[in-house]
Scaffold this active site. Structure first.
Site, PDB file in Angstrom:
ATOM      1  N   TYR A  99      43.222  -3.837  -7.413  1.00  0.00           N
ATOM      2  CA  TYR A  99      43.692  -2.315  -7.554  1.00  0.00           C
ATOM      3  C   TYR A  99      42.305  -1.582  -7.053  1.00  0.00           C
ATOM      4  CZ  TYR A  99      45.114   1.933  -9.747  1.00  0.00           C
ATOM      5  OH  TYR A  99      45.890   3.507  -9.991  1.00  0.00           O
ATOM      6  N   VAL A 102      46.770   2.496 -22.661  1.00  0.00           N
ATOM      7  CA  VAL A 102      46.523   2.980 -24.065  1.00  0.00           C
ATOM      8  C   VAL A 102      47.480   3.756 -24.674  1.00  0.00           C
ATOM      9  CG1 VAL A 102      44.479   4.353 -23.446  1.00  0.00           C
ATOM     10  CG2 VAL A 102      44.522   2.873 -25.340  1.00  0.00           C
ATOM     11  N   VAL A 103      47.892   4.770 -23.871  1.00  0.00           N
ATOM     12  CA  VAL A 103      48.600   5.936 -24.755  1.00  0.00           C
ATOM     13  C   VAL A 103      49.778   5.230 -24.856  1.00  0.00           C
ATOM     14  CG1 VAL A 103      49.481   7.968 -24.535  1.00  0.00           C
ATOM     15  CG2 VAL A 103      47.296   7.675 -23.541  1.00  0.00           C
ATOM     16  N   SER A 104      50.616   4.667 -24.001  1.00  0.00           N
ATOM     17  CA  SER A 104      51.940   4.204 -24.319  1.00  0.00           C
ATOM     18  C   SER A 104      51.905   3.200 -25.310  1.00  0.00           C
ATOM     19  CB  SER A 104      52.377   3.500 -22.969  1.00  0.00           C
ATOM     20  OG  SER A 104      51.661   2.917 -22.244  1.00  0.00           O
ATOM     21  N   ASN A 105      50.992   2.063 -25.176  1.00  0.00           N
ATOM     22  CA  ASN A 105      50.647   0.845 -26.123  1.00  0.00           C
ATOM     23  C   ASN A 105      50.552   1.705 -27.566  1.00  0.00           C
ATOM     24  OD1 ASN A 105      50.820  -1.190 -24.631  1.00  0.00           O
ATOM     25  ND2 ASN A 105      48.935  -1.998 -24.966  1.00  0.00           N
ATOM     26  N   THR A 161      35.210   4.874 -23.655  1.00  0.00           N
ATOM     27  CA  THR A 161      35.919   6.040 -23.618  1.00  0.00           C
ATOM     28  C   THR A 161      36.710   6.447 -22.462  1.00  0.00           C
ATOM     29  OG1 THR A 161      34.041   7.228 -22.357  1.00  0.00           O
ATOM     30  CG2 THR A 161      34.025   7.403 -24.888  1.00  0.00           C
TER      31      THR A 161
HETATM   32  P1  NAD Z   1      53.874   3.947 -11.610  1.00  0.00           P
HETATM   33  O1  NAD Z   1      53.815   2.840 -11.743  1.00  0.00           O
HETATM   34  O2  NAD Z   1      54.645   4.653 -12.695  1.00  0.00           O
HETATM   35  O3  NAD Z   1      54.434   4.263 -10.164  1.00  0.00           O
HETATM   36  C1  NAD Z   1      54.126   3.853  -9.091  1.00  0.00           C
HETATM   37  C2  NAD Z   1      55.531   3.763  -8.337  1.00  0.00           C
HETATM   38  O4  NAD Z   1      55.360   3.113  -6.990  1.00  0.00           O
HETATM   39  C3  NAD Z   1      56.756   3.067  -9.053  1.00  0.00           C
HETATM   40  O5  NAD Z   1      57.733   3.807  -8.947  1.00  0.00           O
HETATM   41  C4  NAD Z   1      56.701   1.693  -8.378  1.00  0.00           C
HETATM   42  O6  NAD Z   1      57.974   1.317  -8.266  1.00  0.00           O
HETATM   43  C5  NAD Z   1      56.318   2.102  -6.776  1.00  0.00           C
HETATM   44  N1  NAD Z   1      55.719   1.274  -5.981  1.00  0.00           N
HETATM   45  C6  NAD Z   1      55.055   0.160  -6.271  1.00  0.00           C
HETATM   46  N2  NAD Z   1      54.828  -0.684  -5.199  1.00  0.00           N
HETATM   47  C7  NAD Z   1      55.391  -0.066  -4.157  1.00  0.00           C
HETATM   48  C8  NAD Z   1      55.980  -0.675  -2.829  1.00  0.00           C
HETATM   49  N3  NAD Z   1      55.247  -1.509  -2.304  1.00  0.00           N
HETATM   50  N4  NAD Z   1      56.755   0.234  -2.282  1.00  0.00           N
HETATM   51  C9  NAD Z   1      57.262   1.369  -2.608  1.00  0.00           C
HETATM   52  N5  NAD Z   1      57.192   1.664  -3.881  1.00  0.00           N
HETATM   53  C10 NAD Z   1      56.204   0.857  -4.642  1.00  0.00           C
HETATM   54  O7  NAD Z   1      52.537   4.514 -11.841  1.00  0.00           O
HETATM   55  P2  NAD Z   1      51.982   5.996 -11.889  1.00  0.00           P
HETATM   56  O8  NAD Z   1      51.316   6.283 -13.030  1.00  0.00           O
HETATM   57  O9  NAD Z   1      53.251   7.199 -11.645  1.00  0.00           O
HETATM   58  O10 NAD Z   1      50.992   6.133 -10.568  1.00  0.00           O
HETATM   59  C11 NAD Z   1      51.329   6.690  -9.470  1.00  0.00           C
HETATM   60  C12 NAD Z   1      50.233   6.923  -8.419  1.00  0.00           C
HETATM   61  O11 NAD Z   1      49.054   7.464  -9.068  1.00  0.00           O
HETATM   62  C13 NAD Z   1      49.619   5.290  -8.055  1.00  0.00           C
HETATM   63  O12 NAD Z   1      49.420   5.473  -6.954  1.00  0.00           O
HETATM   64  C14 NAD Z   1      48.379   5.347  -9.187  1.00  0.00           C
HETATM   65  O13 NAD Z   1      47.322   4.257  -8.503  1.00  0.00           O
HETATM   66  C15 NAD Z   1      47.937   6.786  -8.930  1.00  0.00           C
HETATM   67  N6  NAD Z   1      47.043   6.968 -10.111  1.00  0.00           N
HETATM   68  C16 NAD Z   1      47.595   6.930 -11.661  1.00  0.00           C
HETATM   69  C17 NAD Z   1      46.977   7.137 -12.572  1.00  0.00           C
HETATM   70  C18 NAD Z   1      47.420   7.430 -13.853  1.00  0.00           C
HETATM   71  O14 NAD Z   1      46.702   7.571 -14.952  1.00  0.00           O
HETATM   72  N7  NAD Z   1      48.845   7.491 -14.098  1.00  0.00           N
HETATM   73  C19 NAD Z   1      45.466   7.188 -12.616  1.00  0.00           C
HETATM   74  C20 NAD Z   1      44.933   6.996 -11.249  1.00  0.00           C
HETATM   75  C21 NAD Z   1      45.927   7.132 -10.307  1.00  0.00           C
HETATM   76  N1  UDP Z   2      43.090  -0.319 -24.568  1.00  0.00           N
HETATM   77  C1  UDP Z   2      43.248  -0.528 -25.894  1.00  0.00           C
HETATM   78  N2  UDP Z   2      44.248  -1.176 -26.572  1.00  0.00           N
HETATM   79  C2  UDP Z   2      45.500  -1.172 -25.789  1.00  0.00           C
HETATM   80  C3  UDP Z   2      45.647  -0.907 -24.370  1.00  0.00           C
HETATM   81  C4  UDP Z   2      44.113  -0.546 -23.677  1.00  0.00           C
HETATM   82  O1  UDP Z   2      42.141  -0.427 -26.679  1.00  0.00           O
HETATM   83  O2  UDP Z   2      46.343  -1.532 -26.456  1.00  0.00           O
HETATM   84  C5  UDP Z   2      41.742   0.045 -24.091  1.00  0.00           C
HETATM   85  C6  UDP Z   2      41.421  -0.539 -22.814  1.00  0.00           C
HETATM   86  O3  UDP Z   2      40.577  -1.772 -23.030  1.00  0.00           O
HETATM   87  C7  UDP Z   2      40.736   0.621 -22.062  1.00  0.00           C
HETATM   88  C8  UDP Z   2      41.383   1.760 -22.397  1.00  0.00           C
HETATM   89  O4  UDP Z   2      42.303   1.510 -23.683  1.00  0.00           O
HETATM   90  O5  UDP Z   2      39.447   0.634 -22.470  1.00  0.00           O
HETATM   91  C9  UDP Z   2      42.157   2.329 -21.377  1.00  0.00           C
HETATM   92  O6  UDP Z   2      42.960   1.471 -20.880  1.00  0.00           O
HETATM   93  P1  UDP Z   2      44.151   1.558 -19.857  1.00  0.00           P
HETATM   94  O7  UDP Z   2      44.691   0.261 -19.604  1.00  0.00           O
HETATM   95  O8  UDP Z   2      45.144   2.536 -20.423  1.00  0.00           O
HETATM   96  O9  UDP Z   2      43.585   2.360 -18.611  1.00  0.00           O
HETATM   97  P2  UDP Z   2      42.116   1.880 -17.821  1.00  0.00           P
HETATM   98  O10 UDP Z   2      41.432   0.943 -18.391  1.00  0.00           O
HETATM   99  O11 UDP Z   2      42.894   1.772 -16.409  1.00  0.00           O
HETATM  100  O12 UDP Z   2      41.220   3.278 -17.797  1.00  0.00           O
END
Ligand code: NAD
Ligand code: UDP
Length: 312
Positions: free
Chosen positions: A144, A186-189, A209
């Site tokens: 990633y 983490v939030v959804s979990n 954090t």
């Molecule tokens: P998500 O997994 O809900 O959305 C990603 C979407 O891309 C999904 O609908 C998935 O089906 C689609 N996808 C994956 N691979 C694909 C492919 N090869 N071809 C076409 N579609 C494909 O995630 P999200 O949280 O909505 O994230 C969206 C974007 O924002 C991502 O690029 C992610 O890296 C970036 N991002 C999100 C966060 C966050 O906290 N949500 C943080 C940093 C970056």
């Molecule tokens: N985390 C946690 N419990 C969970 C899921 C995640 O303590 O059930 C922690 C995880 O180890 C990380 C933080 O929450 O330190 C955020 O995790 P997330 O996967 O949401 O995002 P990212 O690590 O990509 O920022």
């Protein structure tokens, strides 16, 4: 009319972006392979004459017309992007090459949804755009992190070499309705565990954090960035600088949901960043953007969403 292509448009962020751009009078083409996204996220838009849905994998070339491209396609949660790490890198890298090629052909402006993960486990706090990051190139998160870093490289090389009109945004942790209930973030979990009365899984000692941005704030920032003057390419950090430990987050979720869940401590995943907080001075200056939704308020909306989802 603005013809907008959104890759990953059926995902969490993409579907909110579809809503926003339709509301703004755009003509939206949502492209998704439904790896982590779902039709349910955009079902309410189907039938709208200005919304079109295409099943397509961005690792393959795409021939469509567009004025603006938001490139969001990529699984974002560790559980999902580690499920098929090779495909994750391909999605970031081949996907970027294909979408940049498309932008070049049709002379579209293109925005990349990059990530705070380009900073890795940061040695600088808070993270400024000028920080080059501390990323493990061979660990379980690398597919990633390095995929997204290479995508940024491609965006800037297409800009320098082909004068492409690019915008790069580095998103920090974002949450809200339509997060995937099993994505392991983490939030959804925490919310799903609390609603089911299960243990709240704290990885490590919970002192690490994150800074959580509500989805509406983030979408506003993306749209503002897309519409900045040509020549301003970023990268720009986008996130909420209010920083919380995972223990504080668990406390807030338990307070909102109630119930009998207890905290259960699990090992910290490999390469889990210890702290993360965006410096958003550049977004404030260039976009006049700052997040407005407090964590408690955003969590209320998110809890309501998951409550509905679990009772359906
Ligand atoms: P998500 O997994 O809900 O959305 C990603 C979407 O891309 C999904 O609908 C998935 O089906 C689609 N996808 C994956 N691979 C694909 C492919 N090869 N071809 C076409 N579609 C494909 O995630 P999200 O949280 O909505 O994230 C969206 C974007 O924002 C991502 O690029 C992610 O890296 C970036 N991002 C999100 C966060 C966050 O906290 N949500 C943080 C940093 C970056
Ligand atoms: N985390 C946690 N419990 C969970 C899921 C995640 O303590 O059930 C922690 C995880 O180890 C990380 C933080 O929450 O330190 C955020 O995790 P997330 O996967 O949401 O995002 P990212 O690590 O990509 O920022």
């Amino acid at each position: 009319m603005n013809r907008v292509l959104i890759t990953g448009g059926a995902g969490f962020l993409g579907s909110h972006l579809c809503d926003r751009l339709i509301k703004d009078g755009g003509d939206v083409l949502c492209v998704d392979n439904f790896f982590t996204g779902s039709k349910a996220n955009i079902a309410h838009l189907i039938g709208n004459p200005y919304f079109e849905l295409m099943r397509h994998d961005v690792t393959f070339p795409l021939y469509v017309e567009a004025d603006q491209i938001y490139n969001l396609a990529c699984p974002a949660s560790p559980v999902h992007y580690q499920f098929d790490p090779v495909q994750t890198t391909k999605t970031s890298v081949h996907g970027a090459i294909n979408m940049l090629g498309l932008a070049k052909r049709v002379k579209a402006r293109i925005l990349q949804a990059s990530t705070s993960e380009v900073y890795g486990d940061p040695a600088v706090h808070p993270q400024l755009e000028s920080y080059w990051g501390n990323v493990n190139p061979i660990g379980p998160r690398s597919c990633y992190d390095e995929g997204k870093r290479c995508a940024e490289t491609l965006f800037f090389d297409y800009h320098r070499q082909h004068n492409l009109d690019i915008k790069v945004v580095r998103l920090f942790n974002t949450y809200g309705p339509r997060m995937h209930p099993n994505d392991g973030r983490v939030v959804s979990n925490f919310i799903v565990q609390a609603l089911k009365g299960e243990d709240i899984t704290i990885y490590g000692d919970g002192s690490q954090t994150r800074s959580f941005c509500y989805v509406d704030d983030l979408i506003e920032g993306l749209v503002r960035m897309m519409n900045t003057e040509a020549g301003f390419n970023g990268p720009v950090n986008m996130g909420n600088p209010n920083e919380f430990s995972m223990l504080e987050l668990a406390e807030k979720v338990l307070h909102l949901v109630g119930g009998k869940s207890k905290l259960a401590y699990h090992p910290l995943p490999t390469d889990d960043p210890k702290q993360r907080q965006p410096d958003i001075a550049l977004a404030k200056e260039k976009l006049g953007w700052t997040p407005t939704v407090q964590l408690e308020d955003g969590l209320i909306e998110t809890v309501a969403y998951f409550r509905m989802l679990l009772s359906a």
